[in-house]
Structures are given as C-alpha cells and as structure tokens.
Design a protein around this motif. Structure first.
Motif, short mmCIF file in Angstrom:
data_model
loop_
_atom_site.label_atom_id
_atom_site.label_comp_id
_atom_site.label_asym_id
_atom_site.label_seq_id
_atom_site.Cartn_x
_atom_site.Cartn_y
_atom_site.Cartn_z
N GLN A 211 -55.06 9.23 -40.79
CA GLN A 211 -55.85 10.38 -40.39
C GLN A 211 -55.31 10.70 -38.90
OE1 GLN A 211 -59.77 8.79 -40.08
NE2 GLN A 211 -60.48 9.22 -42.14
N GLU A 212 -54.82 9.61 -38.04
CA GLU A 212 -54.21 9.97 -36.96
C GLU A 212 -52.82 10.59 -37.20
OE1 GLU A 212 -53.58 6.25 -35.04
OE2 GLU A 212 -55.95 6.11 -34.34
N LEU A 213 -52.01 10.37 -38.23
CA LEU A 213 -50.78 10.96 -38.49
C LEU A 213 -51.14 12.48 -38.83
CD1 LEU A 213 -47.85 10.84 -38.83
CD2 LEU A 213 -48.08 9.98 -41.21
N ASP A 214 -52.14 12.64 -39.70
CA ASP A 214 -52.38 13.90 -40.18
C ASP A 214 -52.82 14.99 -38.82
OD1 ASP A 214 -51.65 13.43 -42.81
OD2 ASP A 214 -54.09 13.20 -43.43
N LYS A 215 -53.54 14.32 -38.15
CA LYS A 215 -53.93 14.96 -36.88
C LYS A 215 -52.84 15.36 -36.05
CE LYS A 215 -57.76 15.22 -33.44
NZ LYS A 215 -58.92 14.67 -33.10
N PHE A 216 -51.99 14.43 -35.98
CA PHE A 216 -50.73 14.47 -34.94
C PHE A 216 -49.84 15.46 -35.51
CE2 PHE A 216 -46.41 13.87 -34.04
CZ PHE A 216 -46.32 13.60 -32.75
N ASN A 217 -49.89 15.62 -37.05
CA ASN A 217 -48.78 16.66 -37.52
C ASN A 217 -49.49 17.96 -37.49
OD1 ASN A 217 -46.88 15.00 -38.32
ND2 ASN A 217 -47.77 14.41 -40.41
N LEU A 218 -50.92 18.05 -37.32
CA LEU A 218 -51.69 19.07 -37.49
C LEU A 218 -51.36 19.88 -35.94
CD1 LEU A 218 -53.57 21.50 -38.46
CD2 LEU A 218 -55.60 20.09 -37.61
N LYS A 219 -51.53 18.94 -35.00
CA LYS A 219 -51.30 19.36 -33.65
C LYS A 219 -49.96 20.18 -33.21
CE LYS A 219 -50.74 16.41 -30.22
NZ LYS A 219 -50.94 15.34 -29.25
N LYS A 220 -48.90 19.14 -33.85
CA LYS A 220 -47.40 19.64 -33.85
C LYS A 220 -47.29 21.25 -34.41
CE LYS A 220 -42.85 18.17 -34.95
NZ LYS A 220 -42.11 17.08 -35.77
N SER A 221 -47.91 21.13 -35.66
CA SER A 221 -47.77 22.39 -36.30
C SER A 221 -48.46 23.60 -35.76
CB SER A 221 -48.34 22.28 -37.85
OG SER A 221 -47.73 21.43 -38.44
N VAL A 222 -49.76 23.25 -35.07
CA VAL A 222 -50.35 24.49 -34.26
C VAL A 222 -49.79 24.99 -33.27
CG1 VAL A 222 -52.51 25.12 -33.26
CG2 VAL A 222 -52.41 24.06 -35.51
N LEU A 223 -49.22 23.80 -32.31
CA LEU A 223 -48.48 24.15 -30.91
C LEU A 223 -47.48 25.12 -31.33
CD1 LEU A 223 -49.47 20.76 -29.22
CD2 LEU A 223 -50.34 22.95 -28.76
N THR A 224 -46.57 24.68 -32.58
CA THR A 224 -45.33 25.11 -32.66
C THR A 224 -45.62 26.65 -32.94
OG1 THR A 224 -44.21 23.04 -33.39
CG2 THR A 224 -43.38 25.11 -34.09
N ALA A 225 -46.56 26.87 -33.64
CA ALA A 225 -47.11 28.44 -34.24
C ALA A 225 -47.55 29.04 -33.21
CB ALA A 225 -48.18 28.05 -35.35
N ILE A 226 -48.34 28.71 -32.32
CA ILE A 226 -48.58 29.32 -30.93
C ILE A 226 -47.58 29.59 -30.22
CG2 ILE A 226 -49.67 29.00 -28.74
CD1 ILE A 226 -51.85 27.29 -30.13
N ALA A 227 -46.38 28.81 -30.06
CA ALA A 227 -45.32 29.05 -29.34
C ALA A 227 -44.55 30.15 -30.02
CB ALA A 227 -44.29 27.91 -28.90
N SER A 228 -44.47 30.12 -31.14
CA SER A 228 -43.73 31.32 -31.85
C SER A 228 -44.66 32.54 -31.99
CB SER A 228 -43.27 30.88 -33.39
OG SER A 228 -44.35 30.56 -34.28
N SER A 229 -45.99 32.70 -31.44
CA SER A 229 -46.74 33.92 -31.46
C SER A 229 -47.15 34.03 -32.67
CB SER A 229 -45.63 35.23 -30.89
OG SER A 229 -45.34 34.81 -29.48
N GLN A 230 -47.49 33.21 -33.55
CA GLN A 230 -48.40 33.49 -34.74
C GLN A 230 -49.71 33.59 -34.63
OE1 GLN A 230 -47.25 31.13 -38.17
NE2 GLN A 230 -45.43 30.19 -37.11
N SER A 231 -50.16 34.34 -35.40
CA SER A 231 -51.66 34.71 -35.14
C SER A 231 -52.39 33.68 -35.97
CB SER A 231 -52.13 36.13 -36.05
OG SER A 231 -51.83 35.82 -37.28
N LEU A 232 -53.72 33.73 -35.61
CA LEU A 232 -54.82 32.72 -36.14
C LEU A 232 -54.89 32.92 -37.94
CD1 LEU A 232 -56.60 30.94 -34.73
CD2 LEU A 232 -58.55 32.31 -35.26
N ASP A 233 -54.48 33.81 -38.32
CA ASP A 233 -54.33 33.87 -39.66
C ASP A 233 -53.21 33.43 -40.33
OD1 ASP A 233 -56.95 35.12 -40.39
OD2 ASP A 233 -56.23 37.30 -39.93
#
Length: 334
Positions: A211-233
C-alpha cells in the motif's frame, strides 16, 4: 559498483534443506541498485528490484520485496533489518497472535453467518458495515466463539459501546456453536507455532508496504503529470482514479507540502472571478470544515440550477485548497 549494504538470509524446507540468498544495495555515480541473489539448481540467480536515483523510492521497494521473501520463510542471519523495537513488538504481540490464529484457523461457516448478520444490521441502521464490526473482529468472534459478554469483551476491538449495542445479538449467534478451546485466550500463544506467527506477520507487512509503495508511485505519477500540465481527466486516465478521488489526493498532497496550483489553475480557468470571490468570501465567513453551508451560501438553497452537484462540490474543494494554502502562508509570514 560499490556495495553499501548486504545481508544474508536463509530458508529451510524438508524437501530442499537450507537455501541461502543475499539482499544488497549498491551505488555508482549517484545511482542506486537494489538486488536479490540466490542459488537455484546450483546456478546463481540475480533479480534487480530497483535501479535509479531515488533513495526514497528504493526503500519503499526494499521493504515491500523483503516482506514478500520473509513471508515465504526467509530469515536474516542478523536480526533487525526492519528496525522494530522490542518494546513495540511485545506490546502488539498478543493482539497480533489472536488475529493470526483467527485467520489461520477460522470457522468459515460461522464467519459467513456473522457477515450476514452485519449486512442486515448495517441496512437497518443505514450504516456502513465496517461501522458495525470489522472483518477482523468477525473473524476473531467466529474463531474463539465467545459465550458470554465477558468473553466477548476480551476480544480486541470490542469496546463498551459495541458490547452494549450488539453484544447480545452476537451471542445469540455464537452460543449455538460448540468450541474446542475456552477463555481466557492465553492458550493461543502455546498452540500457535513461532513459524506460523512470523510468516503471517510478514504477510501483514507485505500488504502494508505494498500500500505504501502504491501510494508513493501514485504521488510520483500525479506530481509528474501536474508538472507536465496535464488535466484532471488526463491524470484520471493515467491513474485509474476518478475525479473525486483525485481531488482527495490533491488535498493530501497540499497537506504534505506539495504545491498543486498548476493543476488547480488549469481546472478553474472556466470559473469567473466573481464566482471564485463568492466562494472565497464564504470560506472567510463560515470556515473550511463543512462544504454544504458554503454550497448554499454561494449557489442558493436549491443549487441544482447552477450545475451538477458533484461539479459544484469539486469547484468548492479546489478553491478551498487555494484558500487553505494562502491562509497557512499568511500565518507563517505573520
């Protein structure tokens, strides 16, 4: 590559005898490598679990993969690789052993009967089933089969409120059943073997670290997506989370000190300045704890005309992230 950490582990079985393996961490030019090597059919087998520059990411993978190996029976020649204090282990051991025994030696038919009771009770009281009783508690009740309120009270997770509300109904089910062992439950520690308990314990760690690893990977994916200007969808399609779950996660990120403004600004571009100001002023007046009063103040007692409720609440929550961030920044500056 320079090896900075290594530990040897072994597992013993009646068929194959003792098998040995090594867990190691190496470093070269600021890149980390985490690996596992073992002998298989007299040949060395090497599995690389991680290669990269993030020590934090590597340690999440280290804990998860190590828990898997230890649940399979591997044990380190030197104890302490999970850095648990003896005090913590002793304090939780009795409860954990009861849980372990109930999962290994549970009575499935009685457990299912208790689940049926819980489902009906939850429907009658309009509560989520876990508010009535957790799966873990029902497992223990079905395994140890209490016949009195005092015996039921001995099970972890049964407080006075639960005993008063549901105790007799539970006993109406359990007292019809026979049992092999009685109360008190100190016999569990003698019946449960150390190997059974340790393997079960590491399976719990495996789930926790996964669960901790999944949450870490989710955070990494979301932050990377935000930095690349992706939308919520876009991020929803990437992660599999729906928009509401993602806004929940954005709030968690903000609480942890991450700035999600780039995504919030992108999502709120279609909101007028007047609408945002109304929401902001409502937070000033009513606080940020509850959204329903904000909804009614901004959009009226019947907000349906302003749009779907889920969209309106999403707007309120995104503006709330901004509001809380600015309020906290103002406090720190002040």
């Amino acid at each position: 590559m320079k090896i900075v950490f290594m530990v040897q582990l072994s597992v013993t079985s009646e068929q194959n005898g003792a098998k040995y393996a090594q867990l190691w961490i190496g470093e070269e030019e600021d890149l980390w490598q985490l690996g596992w090597s073992s002998m298989n059919m007299d040949k060395e087998q090497v599995d690389i679990w991680y290669e990269g520059s993030s020590w934090n990411e590597m340690m999440h993978i280290y804990r998860f993969q190590l828990a898997i190996k230890m649940s399979e029976g591997y044990r380190p020649l030197i104890e302490g690789i999970f850095h648990e204090s003896e005090e913590t282990k002793q304090r939780n051991q009795h409860t954990q052993k009861l849980q372990c025994y109930s999962e290994l030696y549970g009575r499935e038919e009685l457990y299912q009967a208790l689940c049926v009771w819980r489902r009906k009770k939850a429907s009658t009281e309009r509560k989520a089933p876990y508010f009535i009783a957790s799966n873990r508690l029902l497992r223990m009740i079905s395994t140890f089969v209490p016949h009195t309120l005092e015996e039921l009270r001995e099970l972890p997770g049964v407080g006075e409120n639960k005993l008063t509300e549901y105790g007799q109904e539970l006993l109406d089910i359990t007292t019809k059943e026979t049992r092999e062992h009685g109360f008190p439950l100190n016999w569990v520690s003698t019946v449960l073997t150390e190997e059974e308990y340790e393997s079960w314990n590491y399976r719990q760690k495996e789930q926790k670290y996964k669960q901790e690893l999944d949450k870490f990977n989710l955070k990494k994916s979301v932050l990377t997506a935000i930095a690349s200007s992706q939308s919520l969808d876009d991020i929803s399609a990437l992660t599999g989370l729906n928009r509401r779950e993602l806004v929940d996660f954005l709030e968690e990120l903000e609480k942890s000190g991450y700035d999600t403004e780039m995504l919030i600004a992108k999502e709120l571009t279609w909101m007028t300045d007047d609408e945002q100001e109304l929401i902001w002023n409502a937070y000033d007046e009513l606080g940020t704890s509850f959204l329903k009063p904000i909804l009614h103040q901004v959009y009226g007692e019947d907000p349906a005309g302003a749009g779907p409720l889920d969209q309106l609440y999403e707007r309120l929550r995104m503006v709330r992230i901004r509001y809380r961030r600015q309020t906290e920044t103002s406090k720190q500056v002040g």
